[in-house]
Scaffold this motif. Structure first.
Motif, PDB file in Angstrom:
ATOM      1  N   ASN A 116       0.824  -1.215   0.000  1.00 26.06           N
ATOM      2  CA  ASN A 116       0.000   0.000   0.000  1.00 26.06           C
ATOM      3  C   ASN A 116       0.854   1.258   0.000  1.00 26.06           C
ATOM      4  O   ASN A 116       0.493   2.260  -0.596  1.00 26.06           O
ATOM      5  CB  ASN A 116      -0.917   0.028   1.218  1.00 26.06           C
ATOM      6  CG  ASN A 116      -2.039  -0.975   1.128  1.00 26.06           C
ATOM      7  OD1 ASN A 116      -2.301  -1.510   0.064  1.00 26.06           O
ATOM      8  ND2 ASN A 116      -2.685  -1.232   2.243  1.00 26.06           N
ATOM      9  N   VAL A 117       2.003   1.199   0.680  1.00 21.41           N
ATOM     10  CA  VAL A 117       2.861   2.373   0.794  1.00 21.41           C
ATOM     11  C   VAL A 117       3.420   2.758  -0.572  1.00 21.41           C
ATOM     12  O   VAL A 117       3.553   3.933  -0.891  1.00 21.41           O
ATOM     13  CB  VAL A 117       3.996   2.099   1.805  1.00 21.41           C
ATOM     14  CG1 VAL A 117       4.958   3.263   1.856  1.00 21.41           C
ATOM     15  CG2 VAL A 117       3.419   1.821   3.178  1.00 21.41           C
ATOM     16  N   LYS A 118       3.718   1.781  -1.393  1.00 21.68           N
ATOM     17  CA  LYS A 118       4.265   2.067  -2.715  1.00 21.68           C
ATOM     18  C   LYS A 118       3.179   2.424  -3.726  1.00 21.68           C
ATOM     19  O   LYS A 118       3.448   3.095  -4.700  1.00 21.68           O
ATOM     20  CB  LYS A 118       5.043   0.859  -3.230  1.00 21.68           C
ATOM     21  CG  LYS A 118       6.278   0.561  -2.425  1.00 21.68           C
ATOM     22  CD  LYS A 118       6.991  -0.637  -2.960  1.00 21.68           C
ATOM     23  CE  LYS A 118       8.203  -0.956  -2.097  1.00 21.68           C
ATOM     24  NZ  LYS A 118       8.883  -2.167  -2.553  1.00 21.68           N
ATOM     25  N   LEU A 119       1.974   1.973  -3.479  1.00 24.68           N
ATOM     26  CA  LEU A 119       0.893   2.195  -4.430  1.00 24.68           C
ATOM     27  C   LEU A 119       0.220   3.558  -4.265  1.00 24.68           C
ATOM     28  O   LEU A 119      -0.257   4.133  -5.240  1.00 24.68           O
ATOM     29  CB  LEU A 119      -0.151   1.077  -4.292  1.00 24.68           C
ATOM     30  CG  LEU A 119      -1.202   0.978  -5.382  1.00 24.68           C
ATOM     31  CD1 LEU A 119      -0.545   0.777  -6.740  1.00 24.68           C
ATOM     32  CD2 LEU A 119      -2.151  -0.155  -5.091  1.00 24.68           C
ATOM     33  N   ILE A 120       0.215   4.086  -3.060  1.00 20.26           N
ATOM     34  CA  ILE A 120      -0.458   5.366  -2.807  1.00 20.26           C
ATOM     35  C   ILE A 120       0.127   6.500  -3.651  1.00 20.26           C
ATOM     36  O   ILE A 120      -0.631   7.243  -4.283  1.00 20.26           O
ATOM     37  CB  ILE A 120      -0.448   5.709  -1.299  1.00 20.26           C
ATOM     38  CG1 ILE A 120      -1.421   4.790  -0.571  1.00 20.26           C
ATOM     39  CG2 ILE A 120      -0.834   7.163  -1.069  1.00 20.26           C
ATOM     40  CD1 ILE A 120      -1.448   4.979   0.923  1.00 20.26           C
ATOM     41  N   PRO A 121       1.459   6.677  -3.719  1.00 20.34           N
ATOM     42  CA  PRO A 121       1.970   7.763  -4.580  1.00 20.34           C
ATOM     43  C   PRO A 121       1.603   7.572  -6.052  1.00 20.34           C
ATOM     44  O   PRO A 121       1.334   8.560  -6.752  1.00 20.34           O
ATOM     45  CB  PRO A 121       3.487   7.696  -4.384  1.00 20.34           C
ATOM     46  CG  PRO A 121       3.680   7.022  -3.084  1.00 20.34           C
ATOM     47  CD  PRO A 121       2.538   6.071  -2.944  1.00 20.34           C
ATOM     48  N   SER A 122       1.564   6.342  -6.526  1.00 19.54           N
ATOM     49  CA  SER A 122       1.206   6.137  -7.930  1.00 19.54           C
ATOM     50  C   SER A 122      -0.257   6.485  -8.184  1.00 19.54           C
ATOM     51  O   SER A 122      -0.589   7.031  -9.234  1.00 19.54           O
ATOM     52  CB  SER A 122       1.504   4.699  -8.354  1.00 19.54           C
ATOM     53  OG  SER A 122       0.705   3.800  -7.627  1.00 19.54           O
ATOM     54  N   ILE A 123      -1.129   6.206  -7.231  1.00 21.81           N
ATOM     55  CA  ILE A 123      -2.550   6.592  -7.363  1.00 21.81           C
ATOM     56  C   ILE A 123      -2.655   8.118  -7.432  1.00 21.81           C
ATOM     57  O   ILE A 123      -3.416   8.668  -8.227  1.00 21.81           O
ATOM     58  CB  ILE A 123      -3.384   6.037  -6.185  1.00 21.81           C
ATOM     59  CG1 ILE A 123      -3.403   4.516  -6.202  1.00 21.81           C
ATOM     60  CG2 ILE A 123      -4.794   6.596  -6.195  1.00 21.81           C
ATOM     61  CD1 ILE A 123      -4.273   3.908  -7.256  1.00 21.81           C
ATOM     62  N   HIS A 124      -1.885   8.800  -6.593  1.00 23.86           N
ATOM     63  CA  HIS A 124      -1.901  10.270  -6.608  1.00 23.86           C
ATOM     64  C   HIS A 124      -1.387  10.806  -7.937  1.00 23.86           C
ATOM     65  O   HIS A 124      -1.944  11.757  -8.487  1.00 23.86           O
ATOM     66  CB  HIS A 124      -1.050  10.833  -5.465  1.00 23.86           C
ATOM     67  CG  HIS A 124      -1.652  10.666  -4.116  1.00 23.86           C
ATOM     68  ND1 HIS A 124      -2.879  11.172  -3.765  1.00 23.86           N
ATOM     69  CD2 HIS A 124      -1.192  10.035  -3.016  1.00 23.86           C
ATOM     70  CE1 HIS A 124      -3.157  10.870  -2.522  1.00 23.86           C
ATOM     71  NE2 HIS A 124      -2.138  10.168  -2.031  1.00 23.86           N
ATOM     72  N   ILE A 125      -0.314  10.222  -8.446  1.00 27.12           N
ATOM     73  CA  ILE A 125       0.277  10.690  -9.704  1.00 27.12           C
ATOM     74  C   ILE A 125      -0.691  10.462 -10.866  1.00 27.12           C
ATOM     75  O   ILE A 125      -0.866  11.333 -11.722  1.00 27.12           O
ATOM     76  CB  ILE A 125       1.631   9.991  -9.953  1.00 27.12           C
ATOM     77  CG1 ILE A 125       2.653  10.491  -8.941  1.00 27.12           C
ATOM     78  CG2 ILE A 125       2.121  10.251 -11.370  1.00 27.12           C
ATOM     79  CD1 ILE A 125       3.951   9.715  -8.929  1.00 27.12           C
ATOM     80  N   ILE A 126      -1.358   9.310 -10.880  1.00 26.86           N
ATOM     81  CA  ILE A 126      -2.343   9.031 -11.930  1.00 26.86           C
ATOM     82  C   ILE A 126      -3.497  10.024 -11.857  1.00 26.86           C
ATOM     83  O   ILE A 126      -3.927  10.579 -12.870  1.00 26.86           O
ATOM     84  CB  ILE A 126      -2.844   7.581 -11.826  1.00 26.86           C
ATOM     85  CG1 ILE A 126      -1.722   6.610 -12.198  1.00 26.86           C
ATOM     86  CG2 ILE A 126      -4.072   7.357 -12.703  1.00 26.86           C
ATOM     87  CD1 ILE A 126      -2.038   5.159 -11.887  1.00 26.86           C
ATOM     88  N   GLY A 127      -4.001  10.277 -10.659  1.00 21.18           N
ATOM     89  CA  GLY A 127      -5.094  11.240 -10.483  1.00 21.18           C
ATOM     90  C   GLY A 127      -4.689  12.638 -10.893  1.00 21.18           C
ATOM     91  O   GLY A 127      -5.451  13.360 -11.554  1.00 21.18           O
ATOM     92  N   PHE A 128      -3.464  13.048 -10.535  1.00 20.30           N
ATOM     93  CA  PHE A 128      -2.982  14.373 -10.915  1.00 20.30           C
ATOM     94  C   PHE A 128      -2.802  14.482 -12.423  1.00 20.30           C
ATOM     95  O   PHE A 128      -3.125  15.510 -13.024  1.00 20.30           O
ATOM     96  CB  PHE A 128      -1.664  14.681 -10.186  1.00 20.30           C
ATOM     97  CG  PHE A 128      -1.181  16.085 -10.380  1.00 20.30           C
ATOM     98  CD1 PHE A 128      -1.848  17.151  -9.811  1.00 20.30           C
ATOM     99  CD2 PHE A 128      -0.053  16.334 -11.145  1.00 20.30           C
ATOM    100  CE1 PHE A 128      -1.410  18.449  -9.998  1.00 20.30           C
ATOM    101  CE2 PHE A 128       0.399  17.629 -11.336  1.00 20.30           C
ATOM    102  CZ  PHE A 128      -0.280  18.692 -10.757  1.00 20.30           C
ATOM    103  N   GLY A 129      -2.318  13.406 -13.039  1.00 20.72           N
ATOM    104  CA  GLY A 129      -2.181  13.393 -14.502  1.00 20.72           C
ATOM    105  C   GLY A 129      -3.528  13.527 -15.193  1.00 20.72           C
ATOM    106  O   GLY A 129      -3.657  14.244 -16.191  1.00 20.72           O
ATOM    107  N   MET A 130      -4.543  12.828 -14.667  1.00 18.88           N
ATOM    108  CA  MET A 130      -5.881  12.950 -15.255  1.00 18.88           C
ATOM    109  C   MET A 130      -6.421  14.357 -15.075  1.00 18.88           C
ATOM    110  O   MET A 130      -7.072  14.905 -15.968  1.00 18.88           O
ATOM    111  CB  MET A 130      -6.833  11.920 -14.630  1.00 18.88           C
ATOM    112  CG  MET A 130      -6.612  10.523 -15.142  1.00 18.88           C
ATOM    113  SD  MET A 130      -7.893   9.363 -14.656  1.00 18.88           S
ATOM    114  CE  MET A 130      -7.549   9.155 -12.928  1.00 18.88           C
TER     115      MET A 130
END
Length: 142
Positions: free
Chosen positions: A6-20
């Motif tokens: 979960n710790v590694k996945l949270i920043p990627s979720i944020h980056i994907i959301g920010f990109g969208m």
């Protein structure tokens, strides 16, 4: 210290959301006046204004941040995923609406409207089929 996935996945979720979010802002800037007016009419029909939408978005990010700081993982994940799904759906709506060409059906034949430099003109003048009667242009009656 053991890291969970979960710790590694949270920043990627944020980056994907920010990109969208950046893609949505880019597509909204490229929208035609007609599309902007239609979207504003839809928002107004729901009884909202654009500032309300931005306020709801900012409040939702604040709530997600508060839940994350309190250590409530499940609700944080659920809200993050819901926010990304909503952003993705809106991005797809903008993408599909931007790619659909306006078509006009005349005598059972599909004629695509040509893009004009001026979007203020609502009427598209279609060429008359060869060998058929064409109405003459009449002067205005005073």
């Amino acid at each position: 210290m053991k890291y969970h996935w979960n710790v590694k996945l949270i920043p990627s979720i944020h980056i994907i959301g920010f990109g969208m979010l950046l893609a949505i802002i880019s597509k909204r800037q490229k929208m035609s006046n007609k599309e902007v007016l239609l979207e504003q009419a839809a928002i107004s029909a729901a009884g909202l204004q654009q500032s309300h939408i931005l306020g709801i978005f900012a409040l939702l990010i604040l709530i997600i941040t508060m839940f994350a700081l309190l250590g409530l993982k499940k609700i944080t994940w659920a809200l993050l995923l819901m926010l990304n799904i909503v952003l993705f759906a809106y991005l797809m709506k903008l993408t599909v609406d931007g790619s659909v060409k306006e078509t006009i059906i005349v005598d059972g034949k599909i004629v695509e409207a040509e893009d004009s430099e001026s979007e203020d003109e609502d009427e598209v003048e279609l060429p008359a089929p060869v060998g058929q009667y064409q109405n003459p242009d009449l002067p205005a009656v005073a």
